[in-house]
Design a protein around this motif. Structure first.
Motif, PDB file in Angstrom:
ATOM      1  N   ARG A  67      -2.649 -10.877   3.557  1.00  0.00           N
ATOM      2  CA  ARG A  67      -3.299 -11.415   2.360  1.00  0.00           C
ATOM      3  C   ARG A  67      -4.735 -10.909   2.253  1.00  0.00           C
ATOM      4  N   ARG A  68      -5.446 -10.932   3.378  1.00  0.00           N
ATOM      5  CA  ARG A  68      -6.851 -10.498   3.387  1.00  0.00           C
ATOM      6  C   ARG A  68      -6.950  -9.021   3.055  1.00  0.00           C
ATOM      7  N   TYR A  69      -6.058  -8.210   3.613  1.00  0.00           N
ATOM      8  CA  TYR A  69      -6.102  -6.761   3.384  1.00  0.00           C
ATOM      9  C   TYR A  69      -5.861  -6.450   1.901  1.00  0.00           C
ATOM     10  N   ILE A  70      -4.847  -7.080   1.317  1.00  0.00           N
ATOM     11  CA  ILE A  70      -4.552  -6.822  -0.097  1.00  0.00           C
ATOM     12  C   ILE A  70      -5.736  -7.223  -0.970  1.00  0.00           C
ATOM     13  N   HIS A  71      -6.284  -8.384  -0.700  1.00  0.00           N
ATOM     14  CA  HIS A  71      -7.400  -8.880  -1.498  1.00  0.00           C
ATOM     15  C   HIS A  71      -8.622  -7.973  -1.376  1.00  0.00           C
ATOM     16  N   ALA A  72      -8.904  -7.512  -0.138  1.00  0.00           N
ATOM     17  CA  ALA A  72     -10.122  -6.732   0.107  1.00  0.00           C
ATOM     18  C   ALA A  72     -10.013  -5.288  -0.365  1.00  0.00           C
TER      19      ALA A  72
ATOM     20  N   ALA B  33       4.498 -17.862  -1.010  1.00  0.00           N
ATOM     21  CA  ALA B  33       4.309 -17.567  -2.428  1.00  0.00           C
ATOM     22  C   ALA B  33       2.981 -16.884  -2.712  1.00  0.00           C
ATOM     23  N   LYS B  34       1.918 -17.262  -1.995  1.00  0.00           N
ATOM     24  CA  LYS B  34       0.607 -16.656  -2.227  1.00  0.00           C
ATOM     25  C   LYS B  34       0.618 -15.182  -1.880  1.00  0.00           C
ATOM     26  N   LEU B  35       1.273 -14.845  -0.775  1.00  0.00           N
ATOM     27  CA  LEU B  35       1.355 -13.442  -0.373  1.00  0.00           C
ATOM     28  C   LEU B  35       2.176 -12.650  -1.385  1.00  0.00           C
ATOM     29  N   VAL B  36       3.305 -13.178  -1.803  1.00  0.00           N
ATOM     30  CA  VAL B  36       4.157 -12.481  -2.771  1.00  0.00           C
ATOM     31  C   VAL B  36       3.405 -12.255  -4.077  1.00  0.00           C
ATOM     32  N   LYS B  37       2.628 -13.232  -4.498  1.00  0.00           N
ATOM     33  CA  LYS B  37       1.843 -13.087  -5.723  1.00  0.00           C
ATOM     34  C   LYS B  37       0.837 -11.945  -5.593  1.00  0.00           C
ATOM     35  N   LEU B  38       0.173 -11.848  -4.447  1.00  0.00           N
ATOM     36  CA  LEU B  38      -0.775 -10.761  -4.213  1.00  0.00           C
ATOM     37  C   LEU B  38      -0.062  -9.413  -4.202  1.00  0.00           C
ATOM     38  N   MET B  39       1.114  -9.373  -3.604  1.00  0.00           N
ATOM     39  CA  MET B  39       1.899  -8.142  -3.569  1.00  0.00           C
ATOM     40  C   MET B  39       2.264  -7.705  -4.986  1.00  0.00           C
ATOM     41  N   ASP B  40       2.753  -8.633  -5.778  1.00  0.00           N
ATOM     42  CA  ASP B  40       3.124  -8.323  -7.166  1.00  0.00           C
ATOM     43  C   ASP B  40       1.917  -7.817  -7.952  1.00  0.00           C
ATOM     44  N   GLU B  41       0.778  -8.478  -7.775  1.00  0.00           N
ATOM     45  CA  GLU B  41      -0.429  -8.099  -8.506  1.00  0.00           C
ATOM     46  C   GLU B  41      -0.912  -6.713  -8.095  1.00  0.00           C
ATOM     47  N   LEU B  42      -0.832  -6.391  -6.802  1.00  0.00           N
ATOM     48  CA  LEU B  42      -1.281  -5.074  -6.347  1.00  0.00           C
ATOM     49  C   LEU B  42      -0.358  -3.979  -6.858  1.00  0.00           C
ATOM     50  N   GLU B  43       0.936  -4.228  -6.861  1.00  0.00           N
ATOM     51  CA  GLU B  43       1.874  -3.242  -7.406  1.00  0.00           C
ATOM     52  C   GLU B  43       1.580  -2.981  -8.887  1.00  0.00           C
ATOM     53  N   LEU B  44       1.335  -4.039  -9.628  1.00  0.00           N
ATOM     54  CA  LEU B  44       1.046  -3.889 -11.055  1.00  0.00           C
ATOM     55  C   LEU B  44      -0.295  -3.189 -11.264  1.00  0.00           C
ATOM     56  N   LEU B  45      -1.303  -3.580 -10.489  1.00  0.00           N
ATOM     57  CA  LEU B  45      -2.640  -3.010 -10.629  1.00  0.00           C
ATOM     58  C   LEU B  45      -2.638  -1.500 -10.413  1.00  0.00           C
ATOM     59  N   THR B  46      -1.875  -1.031  -9.434  1.00  0.00           N
ATOM     60  CA  THR B  46      -1.903   0.387  -9.062  1.00  0.00           C
ATOM     61  C   THR B  46      -0.748   1.186  -9.656  1.00  0.00           C
ATOM     62  N   SER B  47       0.017   0.580 -10.551  1.00  0.00           N
ATOM     63  CA  SER B  47       1.245   1.216 -11.049  1.00  0.00           C
ATOM     64  C   SER B  47       0.996   2.525 -11.793  1.00  0.00           C
ATOM     65  N   GLY B  48      -0.227   2.740 -12.271  1.00  0.00           N
ATOM     66  CA  GLY B  48      -0.515   3.982 -12.984  1.00  0.00           C
ATOM     67  C   GLY B  48      -1.015   5.098 -12.102  1.00  0.00           C
ATOM     68  N   ASN B  49      -1.195   4.839 -10.826  1.00  0.00           N
ATOM     69  CA  ASN B  49      -1.717   5.856  -9.900  1.00  0.00           C
ATOM     70  C   ASN B  49      -0.618   6.792  -9.423  1.00  0.00           C
ATOM     71  N   ASP B  50      -1.031   8.014  -9.045  1.00  0.00           N
ATOM     72  CA  ASP B  50      -0.034   9.009  -8.654  1.00  0.00           C
ATOM     73  C   ASP B  50      -0.546   9.964  -7.570  1.00  0.00           C
ATOM     74  N   ARG B  51      -1.748   9.724  -7.063  1.00  0.00           N
ATOM     75  CA  ARG B  51      -2.313  10.642  -6.073  1.00  0.00           C
ATOM     76  C   ARG B  51      -1.634  10.476  -4.715  1.00  0.00           C
ATOM     77  N   VAL B  52      -1.498   9.247  -4.269  1.00  0.00           N
ATOM     78  CA  VAL B  52      -0.775   8.917  -3.043  1.00  0.00           C
ATOM     79  C   VAL B  52       0.112   7.719  -3.338  1.00  0.00           C
ATOM     80  N   HIS B  53       1.359   7.792  -2.897  1.00  0.00           N
ATOM     81  CA  HIS B  53       2.285   6.679  -3.038  1.00  0.00           C
ATOM     82  C   HIS B  53       2.430   6.008  -1.678  1.00  0.00           C
TER      83      HIS B  53
END
Length: 229
Positions: free
Chosen positions: A70-75, A98-118
């Motif tokens: 959780r801390r890593y995703i947030h930071a 649930a809190k961790l899953v929410k952070l995971m979902d948000e990070l996937e959505l936030l970075t969904s337009g990136n393509d430099r490194v998957h």
């Protein structure tokens, strides 16, 4: 590329520190390795963060790992976005809080337009578990009449895997001197090359990563064929 990041606990024990100290050091190493990927020509990297078997560890260690995730995703979310890293998670999310899953979902959505490194993070992941879940999804499609049983082959099954949008790994690296695959990407690694190295994950630097890649580049990959005359 895929990495089984092993040795965090032993790295900490050598320094007289608790295992979670090693996991925090390992998380910092992930950041370095991901940052090194573009210069090394690595576009896809999958890391094994927590397996379906890791729940057998002590409650203290498991709770500490979940807090670390959780801390890593947030930071790191904003830096990952700015660096062009697209993050995906594979594994069964049902058992995660649930809190961790929410952070995971948000990070996937936030970075969904990136393509430099998957960057794909295997969290509560096991190869056999993945195949079981994929088979269940496929069976439901067959039962609903949307797929003819006669059409089911390895290509169809692969569409139901967690990694269906990702290429199979060319190389799997395992650190810490252990020479086993530990239920990681069983289907996807059918023709991957493997590199088992003695270095503990917190000591696995970008320079060591580059050296392993140079060795891999010199290998001849035949995929079941024979060398040309």
């Amino acid at each position: 590329m895929a990495c089984i990041m092993d040795g965090n606990g032993r790295w900490a024990a050598k320094r007289g520190r608790p295992r979670l100290y090693g996991h925090h050091a390992g998380a910092r190493r992930v950041k370095e390795i991901v940052s090194a990927c573009p210069a090394l020509g690595v576009r896809y990297l999958t890391i094994f963060a927590f397996s379906t078997e890791n729940w057998k560890r002590t409650q203290t260690e498991v709770a500490g790992l979940m807090k670390l995730f959780r801390r890593y995703i947030h930071a790191e979310a904003r830096e990952l976005l700015a660096s062009g890293v697209r993050v995906r998670f594979i594994g069964d999310r049902v058992r995660l809080d649930a809190k961790l899953v929410k952070l995971m979902d948000e990070l996937e959505l936030l970075t969904s337009g990136n393509d430099r490194v998957h960057l794909t993070v295997a969290l509560n992941y096991g190869g056999r578990d993945e195949l079981g879940r994929a088979t269940q999804r496929l069976a439901r499609e067959v039962a609903a009449g949307r797929i003819d049983p006669a059409d089911v082959d390895e290509t169809v099954l692969a569409r139901f895997l967690d990694t269906h949008v990702l290429p199979d790994p060319d190389l799997v690296i395992r650190t810490s001197g252990e020479a086993r695959i530990s239920n990681f990407l069983l289907w996807q690694s059918a023709y991957a090359e493997y590199e088992f190295i003695e270095t503990l994950w917190p000591d696995f630097t970008a320079d060591i990563f580059a050296r392993v890649l140079r060795g891999f580049a010199a290998r001849e990959r035949r995929f079941g064929a024979v060398p040309a005359a």
